[in-house]
Design a protein around this motif. Structure first.
Motif, PDB file in Angstrom:
ATOM      1  N   LEU A  55       0.825  -1.201   0.000  1.00 26.12           N
ATOM      2  CA  LEU A  55       0.000   0.000   0.000  1.00 26.12           C
ATOM      3  C   LEU A  55       0.859   1.251   0.000  1.00 26.12           C
ATOM      4  CD1 LEU A  55      -2.867   1.163   0.124  1.00 26.12           C
ATOM      5  CD2 LEU A  55      -2.770   0.945   2.624  1.00 26.12           C
ATOM      6  N   ARG A  56       1.911   1.237   0.797  1.00 26.84           N
ATOM      7  CA  ARG A  56       2.829   2.389   0.811  1.00 26.84           C
ATOM      8  C   ARG A  56       3.457   2.609  -0.565  1.00 26.84           C
ATOM      9  NH1 ARG A  56       5.791   0.678   6.482  1.00 26.84           N
ATOM     10  NH2 ARG A  56       4.435   1.848   7.933  1.00 26.84           N
ATOM     11  N   ASP A  57       3.859   1.520  -1.212  1.00 27.84           N
ATOM     12  CA  ASP A  57       4.435   1.640  -2.556  1.00 27.84           C
ATOM     13  C   ASP A  57       3.421   2.223  -3.532  1.00 27.84           C
ATOM     14  OD1 ASP A  57       6.754   0.499  -1.604  1.00 27.84           O
ATOM     15  OD2 ASP A  57       6.329  -1.499  -2.401  1.00 27.84           O
ATOM     16  N   GLN A  58       2.185   1.732  -3.453  1.00 26.04           N
ATOM     17  CA  GLN A  58       1.136   2.204  -4.359  1.00 26.04           C
ATOM     18  C   GLN A  58       0.837   3.678  -4.127  1.00 26.04           C
ATOM     19  OE1 GLN A  58      -2.610   0.199  -3.812  1.00 26.04           O
ATOM     20  NE2 GLN A  58      -3.731   1.625  -5.127  1.00 26.04           N
ATOM     21  N   ILE A  59       0.729   4.087  -2.869  1.00 25.14           N
ATOM     22  CA  ILE A  59       0.404   5.484  -2.556  1.00 25.14           C
ATOM     23  C   ILE A  59       1.525   6.408  -3.012  1.00 25.14           C
ATOM     24  CG2 ILE A  59       0.075   7.108  -0.643  1.00 25.14           C
ATOM     25  CD1 ILE A  59      -1.582   4.910   0.722  1.00 25.14           C
ATOM     26  N   TRP A  60       2.768   5.982  -2.828  1.00 28.64           N
ATOM     27  CA  TRP A  60       3.865   6.813  -3.327  1.00 28.64           C
ATOM     28  C   TRP A  60       3.767   6.979  -4.837  1.00 28.64           C
ATOM     29  CZ3 TRP A  60       7.406  10.159  -1.736  1.00 28.64           C
ATOM     30  CH2 TRP A  60       8.364  10.560  -2.674  1.00 28.64           C
ATOM     31  N   ARG A  61       3.532   5.884  -5.517  1.00 33.96           N
ATOM     32  CA  ARG A  61       3.528   5.886  -6.987  1.00 33.96           C
ATOM     33  C   ARG A  61       2.327   6.632  -7.567  1.00 33.96           C
ATOM     34  NH1 ARG A  61       3.790   0.942  -7.137  1.00 33.96           N
ATOM     35  NH2 ARG A  61       1.602   0.415  -7.505  1.00 33.96           N
ATOM     36  N   GLU A  62       1.151   6.465  -6.949  1.00 31.06           N
ATOM     37  CA  GLU A  62      -0.080   6.989  -7.536  1.00 31.06           C
ATOM     38  C   GLU A  62      -0.552   8.299  -6.913  1.00 31.06           C
ATOM     39  OE1 GLU A  62      -3.017   3.925  -7.351  1.00 31.06           O
ATOM     40  OE2 GLU A  62      -1.812   2.485  -8.504  1.00 31.06           O
ATOM     41  N   LYS A  63      -0.103   8.625  -5.705  1.00 34.48           N
ATOM     42  CA  LYS A  63      -0.574   9.829  -5.019  1.00 34.48           C
ATOM     43  C   LYS A  63       0.557  10.821  -4.745  1.00 34.48           C
ATOM     44  CE  LYS A  63      -4.820   8.267  -4.594  1.00 34.48           C
ATOM     45  NZ  LYS A  63      -5.976   8.899  -5.277  1.00 34.48           N
ATOM     46  N   HIS A  64       1.558  10.371  -3.976  1.00 29.73           N
ATOM     47  CA  HIS A  64       2.602  11.299  -3.544  1.00 29.73           C
ATOM     48  C   HIS A  64       3.439  11.830  -4.703  1.00 29.73           C
ATOM     49  CE1 HIS A  64       1.385  10.475   0.418  1.00 29.73           C
ATOM     50  NE2 HIS A  64       2.231   9.508   0.741  1.00 29.73           N
ATOM     51  N   LYS A  65       3.962  10.924  -5.511  1.00 24.89           N
ATOM     52  CA  LYS A  65       4.851  11.353  -6.601  1.00 24.89           C
ATOM     53  C   LYS A  65       4.151  12.300  -7.569  1.00 24.89           C
ATOM     54  CE  LYS A  65       8.597  10.887  -9.302  1.00 24.89           C
ATOM     55  NZ  LYS A  65       8.090  11.280 -10.625  1.00 24.89           N
TER      56      LYS A  65
ATOM     57  N   ASP B  94      -2.247   7.543  15.158  1.00 25.47           N
ATOM     58  CA  ASP B  94      -3.210   8.431  15.809  1.00 25.47           C
ATOM     59  C   ASP B  94      -3.380   9.757  15.078  1.00 25.47           C
ATOM     60  OD1 ASP B  94      -3.729   6.651  17.914  1.00 25.47           O
ATOM     61  OD2 ASP B  94      -1.960   7.333  19.019  1.00 25.47           O
ATOM     62  N   TYR B  95      -2.603   9.968  14.024  1.00 28.22           N
ATOM     63  CA  TYR B  95      -2.734  11.203  13.247  1.00 28.22           C
ATOM     64  C   TYR B  95      -4.144  11.276  12.675  1.00 28.22           C
ATOM     65  CZ  TYR B  95      -1.494  14.768   9.731  1.00 28.22           C
ATOM     66  OH  TYR B  95      -1.422  15.907   8.958  1.00 28.22           O
ATOM     67  N   TYR B  96      -4.753  12.472  12.743  1.00 21.63           N
ATOM     68  CA  TYR B  96      -6.168  12.575  12.392  1.00 21.63           C
ATOM     69  C   TYR B  96      -6.441  12.379  10.911  1.00 21.63           C
ATOM     70  CZ  TYR B  96      -5.403  17.417  10.827  1.00 21.63           C
ATOM     71  OH  TYR B  96      -4.962  18.541  10.166  1.00 21.63           O
ATOM     72  N   HIS B  97      -5.444  12.534  10.053  1.00 20.94           N
ATOM     73  CA  HIS B  97      -5.551  12.064   8.670  1.00 20.94           C
ATOM     74  C   HIS B  97      -4.975  10.652   8.639  1.00 20.94           C
ATOM     75  CE1 HIS B  97      -6.745  15.915   7.204  1.00 20.94           C
ATOM     76  NE2 HIS B  97      -5.602  16.503   7.480  1.00 20.94           N
ATOM     77  N   PRO B  98      -5.626   9.679   7.991  1.00 16.70           N
ATOM     78  CA  PRO B  98      -5.013   8.352   7.898  1.00 16.70           C
ATOM     79  C   PRO B  98      -3.615   8.449   7.297  1.00 16.70           C
ATOM     80  CG  PRO B  98      -7.288   8.283   7.138  1.00 16.70           C
ATOM     81  CD  PRO B  98      -6.950   9.727   7.335  1.00 16.70           C
ATOM     82  N   ALA B  99      -2.636   7.904   8.014  1.00 16.00           N
ATOM     83  CA  ALA B  99      -1.247   8.050   7.610  1.00 16.00           C
ATOM     84  C   ALA B  99      -0.585   6.691   7.499  1.00 16.00           C
ATOM     85  CB  ALA B  99      -0.496   8.931   8.613  1.00 16.00           C
ATOM     86  N   GLY B 100       0.625   6.696   6.940  1.00 18.76           N
ATOM     87  CA  GLY B 100       1.349   5.459   6.682  1.00 18.76           C
ATOM     88  C   GLY B 100       2.172   4.952   7.830  1.00 18.76           C
ATOM     89  N   GLY B 101       2.128   5.631   8.990  1.00 18.92           N
ATOM     90  CA  GLY B 101       2.830   5.144  10.160  1.00 18.92           C
ATOM     91  C   GLY B 101       4.337   5.270  10.045  1.00 18.92           C
TER      92      GLY B 101
END
Length: 369
Positions: free
Chosen positions: A207-217, A245-252
């Motif tokens: 999921l972290r890989d996907q979010i980096w590739r499709e959202k963050h980058k 506990d961050y109020y936006h869902p985060a990657g930890g």
């Protein structure tokens, strides 16, 4: 970092006494002098000023100041655009110059492009643009002023950013460099689950890989393109990971996000970076240090490894120590046993460790040279 002692503690504990060169903090609306800087909580005015002078004015450290240039009514940009605050901008600049902080980075009303909050330029982009430009003009007119200005949108949208670009204002001073484009950027978003324990480690890594590739980058590229099209550099004063506990869902505790951000910044000539090492006002934390105050241990170690490459480590300049003790810190990679099927996570950890070792060796070679 919000005090002289914390800065020095970080330098000693994480970087072997090497001096960091950049500190970022917040600012209190209604102030137009250095007393508005969030620094030395509980200290009196004179004590705060002397601490700022020692920490920044008498060293090579610089501060990024998120200046609330519209005063107490942070979202009312008509008065700044009309020149009502011109003398206050000169006052602020003079105060910083007197403290030896005339080379500070100034970020007028950061995250102005959000459509919520009391400092948004959403309905008033032209006044924001003109007020910002007047702030730059007046602050730079003070003898000894060599400020660099930063244009600080939120990460998630262009919003009114193009309309509020201050260089387009009639008040923008001739010959002034365009501001550094400086978006807020976190490893967070609605794609992450609210509870990271609901997915196993392999699923989380995917999921972290996907979010980096499709959202963050793509978002990073959007802001980089925005800056490039305006002949402006890119920078980061507020970025990081977030715990569960961050109020936006985060990657930890996402060390890979830290490594990827540093790679992106180096590959794209980013002007500077300053990690946002605090608890979040809405819940949870971004804190990597001190280690006793965080659960983001892997991300913290990743940041220390990456930052050490840039600032050097150790207080003895020019050291050429190549002892066996130093050499034995390299290697030790994971070796999954024969027949192991779940090899994805240990191999990814190996890649991160190998990258860190290569950078460490590169730094050691540079020291030897």
């Amino acid at each position: 970092m919000i005090s002289e002692s914390r800065v020095r503690q970080l330098e000693d504990e994480w970087f072997g006494g090497a001096e960091i060169d950049l500190v970022t903090t917040t600012f209190t609306e209604g102030f137009h002098d250095a007393i508005g800087i969030t620094w030395e909580p509980g200290a009196g005015a004179s004590e705060k000023r002397e601490s700022l002078r020692r920490t920044f004015g008498e060293t090579d450290r610089r501060m990024i100041i998120a200046y609330e240039f519209a005063g107490e009514d942070r979202g009312a940009y008509g008065p700044p655009a009309n020149g009502d605050f011109d003398d206050r901008y000169r006052q602020f600049a003079s105060d910083l110059v007197d403290l030896g902080m005339g080379d500070s980075f100034i970020a007028p009303n950061h995250e102005f492009n959000l459509d919520w909050g009391n400092k948004s330029a959403w309905d008033d982009p032209e006044n924001y643009r003109d007020g910002y430009a007047r702030c730059v003009r007046e602050m730079q007119s003070v003898d000894g002023a060599e400020f660099r200005f930063c244009y600080a949108p939120a990460r998630n949208r262009l919003g009114v950013a193009p309309e509020a670009w201050p260089v387009a204002s009639d008040y923008w001073p001739s010959g002034e460099d365009p501001p550094i484009v400086m978006p807020t950027f976190y490893d967070a978003g609605q794609v992450y689950p609210d509870d990271l324990s609901s997915v196993n480690q392999t699923e989380l890594q995917d999921l972290r890989d996907q979010i980096w590739r499709e959202k963050h980058k793509p978002l990073l590229d959007m802001w980089n393109d925005f800056a490039t099209s305006r002949n402006a550099p890119l920078g980061f004063r507020e970025w990081g990971v977030g715990d569960d506990d961050y109020y936006h869902p985060a990657g930890g505790d996402n060390a890979e996000f830290i490594h990827r951000m540093f790679d992106y910044m180096r590959n794209n000539g980013v002007e500077f970076q300053a990690y946002w090492n605090v608890e979040s006002g809405g819940g949870g934390t971004h804190r990597l240090w001190p280690e006793s105050e965080t659960t983001l241990d892997s991300a913290g170690e990743a940041f220390r490894t990456e930052a050490s490459v840039d600032i050097g480590s150790g207080s003895d300049e020019g050291s050429t120590d190549t002892s066996d003790e130093t050499e034995t810190t390299l290697g030790g990679y994971n070796q999954p046993s024969s027949g192991t099927l779940n090899w994805h996570v240990p191999m990814n950890e190996n890649f991160a460790d190998i990258e860190a070792d290569v950078k460490s060796l590169d730094q050691r070679l540079s020291d030897l040279e």
